[in-house]
Design a protein around this motif. Structure first.
Motif, PDB file in Angstrom:
ATOM      1  N   UNK A  97       8.655  -3.150 -42.604  1.00 20.12           N
ATOM      2  CA  UNK A  97       9.459  -4.330 -42.321  1.00 20.12           C
ATOM      3  C   UNK A  97       9.519  -5.262 -43.516  1.00 20.12           C
ATOM      4  N   UNK A  98      10.662  -5.803 -43.779  1.00 17.89           N
ATOM      5  CA  UNK A  98      10.815  -6.784 -44.844  1.00 17.89           C
ATOM      6  C   UNK A  98      10.000  -8.025 -44.564  1.00 17.89           C
ATOM      7  N   UNK A  99       9.628  -8.250 -43.309  1.00 18.02           N
ATOM      8  CA  UNK A  99       8.871  -9.447 -42.972  1.00 18.02           C
ATOM      9  C   UNK A  99       7.475  -9.445 -43.559  1.00 18.02           C
ATOM     10  N   UNK A 100       7.048  -8.281 -44.092  1.00 16.22           N
ATOM     11  CA  UNK A 100       5.709  -8.213 -44.680  1.00 16.22           C
ATOM     12  C   UNK A 100       5.685  -8.770 -46.086  1.00 16.22           C
ATOM     13  N   UNK A 101       6.831  -9.052 -46.664  1.00 17.95           N
ATOM     14  CA  UNK A 101       6.859  -9.527 -48.047  1.00 17.95           C
ATOM     15  C   UNK A 101       6.104 -10.838 -48.201  1.00 17.95           C
TER      16      UNK A 101
ATOM     17  N   UNK B  51      12.245  -7.658 -60.023  1.00 20.57           N
ATOM     18  CA  UNK B  51      12.048  -8.538 -61.183  1.00 20.57           C
ATOM     19  C   UNK B  51      10.679  -8.322 -61.808  1.00 20.57           C
ATOM     20  N   UNK B  52       9.664  -8.135 -60.981  1.00 22.65           N
ATOM     21  CA  UNK B  52       8.327  -7.881 -61.513  1.00 22.65           C
ATOM     22  C   UNK B  52       8.254  -6.505 -62.171  1.00 22.65           C
ATOM     23  N   UNK B  53       8.938  -5.528 -61.591  1.00 20.83           N
ATOM     24  CA  UNK B  53       8.970  -4.197 -62.191  1.00 20.83           C
ATOM     25  C   UNK B  53       9.604  -4.246 -63.572  1.00 20.83           C
ATOM     26  N   UNK B  54      10.648  -5.066 -63.722  1.00 19.56           N
ATOM     27  CA  UNK B  54      11.315  -5.201 -65.016  1.00 19.56           C
ATOM     28  C   UNK B  54      10.385  -5.751 -66.095  1.00 19.56           C
ATOM     29  N   UNK B  55       9.377  -6.500 -65.694  1.00 19.49           N
ATOM     30  CA  UNK B  55       8.466  -7.117 -66.650  1.00 19.49           C
ATOM     31  C   UNK B  55       7.296  -6.215 -67.022  1.00 19.49           C
TER      32      UNK B  55
ATOM     33  N   UNK C  42       0.917  -2.038 -56.961  1.00 17.99           N
ATOM     34  CA  UNK C  42       0.297  -3.051 -56.105  1.00 17.99           C
ATOM     35  C   UNK C  42       0.666  -4.451 -56.574  1.00 17.99           C
ATOM     36  N   UNK C  43       0.571  -4.670 -57.880  1.00 15.85           N
ATOM     37  CA  UNK C  43       0.834  -6.005 -58.428  1.00 15.85           C
ATOM     38  C   UNK C  43       2.295  -6.419 -58.278  1.00 15.85           C
ATOM     39  N   UNK C  44       3.197  -5.437 -58.209  1.00 16.54           N
ATOM     40  CA  UNK C  44       4.627  -5.747 -58.085  1.00 16.54           C
ATOM     41  C   UNK C  44       5.078  -5.811 -56.633  1.00 16.54           C
TER      42      UNK C  44
ATOM     43  N   UNK D 134       9.636  -2.480 -50.835  1.00 17.64           N
ATOM     44  CA  UNK D 134       8.302  -3.063 -50.960  1.00 17.64           C
ATOM     45  C   UNK D 134       8.004  -3.642 -52.339  1.00 17.64           C
ATOM     46  N   UNK D 135       8.735  -3.223 -53.379  1.00 16.69           N
ATOM     47  CA  UNK D 135       8.443  -3.658 -54.742  1.00 16.69           C
ATOM     48  C   UNK D 135       9.486  -4.664 -55.221  1.00 16.69           C
ATOM     49  N   UNK D 136       9.021  -5.696 -55.901  1.00 15.69           N
ATOM     50  CA  UNK D 136       9.877  -6.740 -56.445  1.00 15.69           C
ATOM     51  C   UNK D 136      10.489  -6.244 -57.749  1.00 15.69           C
TER      52      UNK D 136
END
Length: 533
Positions: free
Chosen positions: A417-421, A270-274, A296-298, A266-268
């Protein structure tokens, strides 16, 4: 000869007899009485002895000798000065109660501009007082509708509403004759960055009619100057009398982020790295808000993370944007690092991103930054940026595990589901007329997450369909120097349609921007319009 100050003779003993039984023989023993009052996990008696300090005398404060009763109810309406435009009197609704204070929301405003007032404040009056004195009720600064619709809005707002009765308003107490404060005196004070909190504080300096309020244990992070007759400062023992929740002195609370841990589906990553390497040091409730908001933001899809949370009581507010609307939720009240870690552990387990947070630093291996999409949003996680709904009195500061579990929804309630991304931005093709910074920002919008977009999403090029989050990202990408202002667009709920209507004068008047940033934003918006049309 200086006249004697009548405030020096204050029978606080009678107040305590009524609420706590017989505690002292005379008002001159006020300090002894307040010394033995225990405030949750914090005891003034022990603290004053440990710090070898004395409380500021009661006659220093512009507060009622006997704390006023609070008979207001949620949803009652009254008249109040607009705190952002004090020449205007507006209609306000009571949205929270704690001790002798009210949390107010101006009708026609949003929940990002709530403010607190004592029940004996001269800035609140019964409905009808403004008209009685020859004035006119005004829309609040940032009124969300067209100004011409204000009269009809006012009629609909007051029709059938519960008006706060005149009898529950109190006369504001007089000011002390002069500044009696001395450096080193202890008191209780509102944390102006988190105004739902009242905390132990010290007079750090006295300068004419001004005093420097310093919050014990916070190293200047929340200090402020105010007049000696400010309504935001109280004598030691005030919270125990009113039933308000006094926060303990600040300590280093700090949660660390494991950027090498599994971010789950559920979490990106790349965004977590930032994100910053840690949240805090700050109050436990602030750290919890920062960490949950970061999740939430990631998220690929904010609705997914939001769905794992349940409404809490007395804590900070987190927000998410999905289904083209902004949604807010109150976290539970916390005051320990242990509870924060347990809450985050449960949340991360639901997100299938275990071992993401800890109370010790992790060895970080940063990814090569291919984008600066999060590098300008770290201010979002600085201490002091939270608000509480405050619809009920504060509960236990150390909830048990059942309380924690009740604020998190079970995993099976939300699809994994990955489709929620949600990749976040709809494609927008820049024209050659766009400046370099705007064009590069738009190109990044077009390319980011293209592998996850379907054909219908790729054909949507209209910025008027952007969400609030899309607009915030556009601001960050258009000019790095505008990044710190991005959260203003969430605060004022500026989506794509509203963005295209903004002018520099509106941003200065209603959003509080200075001329320079307002002109820059106006320039990028104009160029965006040219690229669109």
């Amino acid at each position: 000869m200086q006249k004697s100050d009548p405030r020096k003779v204050i029978d606080w003993n009678d107040v305590r007899k009524h609420k706590y039984g017989h505690l002292s023989e005379s008002a001159s023993q006020y300090q002894e009485a307040t010394d033995i009052l225990e405030l949750g996990h914090f005891t003034w008696d022990k603290y004053l002895k440990e710090t070898c300090s004395v409380p500021a005398p009661v006659h220093c404060f512009k507060q009622s000798y006997t704390p006023p009763s609070n008979e207001f109810k949620i949803s009652m309406k009254l008249e109040a000065q607009d705190p952002r435009n004090t020449t205007s009197t507006c209609i306000a609704t009571v949205v929270g109660l704690t001790g002798a204070r009210l949390r107010l929301r101006l009708d026609g405003s949003d929940n990002k501009n709530d403010f607190w007032r004592l029940v004996d404040s001269a800035e609140i009056q019964p409905i009808g007082n403004c008209e009685k004195n020859g004035g006119m009720l005004q829309p609040p600064l940032g009124f969300r509708l067209n100004a011409s619709s204000w009269p009809m809005f006012l009629l609909k707002t007051l029709n059938g509403a519960e008006m706060a009765p005149i009898r529950i308003f109190h006369k504001e107490p007089p000011s002390p004759s002069h500044n009696f404060f001395k450096m080193g005196m202890k008191l209780e004070a509102v944390d102006r960055k988190n105004p739902h909190f009242i905390c132990p504080a010290t007079i750090g300096e006295v300068r004419g009619s001004e005093v420097l309020v310093t919050f014990d244990g916070w190293r200047g992070a929340f200090d402020y100057w105010c007049r000696f007759d400010s309504r935001d400062i109280f004598p030691v023992g005030w919270c125990s009398l009113t039933g308000d929740n006094l926060q303990p002195p600040g300590t280093k609370v700090c949660i660390y982020l494991n950027k090498n841990g599994s971010t789950g589906p559920h979490l990106d990553k790349k965004k977590v790295q930032q994100l910053p390497d840690h949240f805090g040091p700050a109050q436990a409730s602030v750290v919890l808000q920062q960490a949950v908001q970061a999740c939430i933001d990631c998220a690929y899809h904010q609705k997914t993370v939001f769905g794992f949370l349940k409404q809490g009581h007395g804590g900070a507010v987190i927000s998410a944007v999905f289904d083209r609307e902004q949604h807010t939720l109150n976290l539970p009240a916390v005051n320990s690092i242990t509870y924060v870690l347990r809450f985050l552990e449960k949340l991360c387990h639901n997100l299938r991103s275990d071992n993401l947070f800890g109370n010790q630093p992790f060895t970080q291996t940063h990814l090569s930054p291919t984008t600066t999409e999060y590098s300008h949003s770290h201010d979002r996680y600085l201490p002091g940026e939270t608000f509480a709904l405050g619809n009920s009195l504060a509960r236990s500061l150390e909830p048990h595990s059942d309380s924690m579990d009740s604020t998190l929804n079970p995993t099976n309630l939300v699809s994994t589901s990955q489709n929620l991304r949600n990749p976040g931005y709809r494609p927008l093709l820049p024209s050659c007329g766009l400046p370099l910074s705007t064009a590069s920002a738009v190109r990044r919008f077009c390319s980011r997450g293209s592998d996850r977009r379907d054909a219908s999403r790729q054909s949507g090029r209209d910025p008027s369909s952007w969400t609030v989050e899309d607009v915030m990202q556009f601001v960050r990408e258009a000019d790095p120097q505008l990044g710190p202002h991005a959260d203003l667009f969430r605060k004022h709920e500026i989506d794509g349609k509203a963005l295209l209507l903004l002018r520099s004068d509106m941003m200065m008047k209603y959003m509080g921007l200075k001329l320079g940033p307002a002109l820059k934003l106006s320039y990028h918006i104009d160029r965006l319009k040219q690229g669109k049309f």
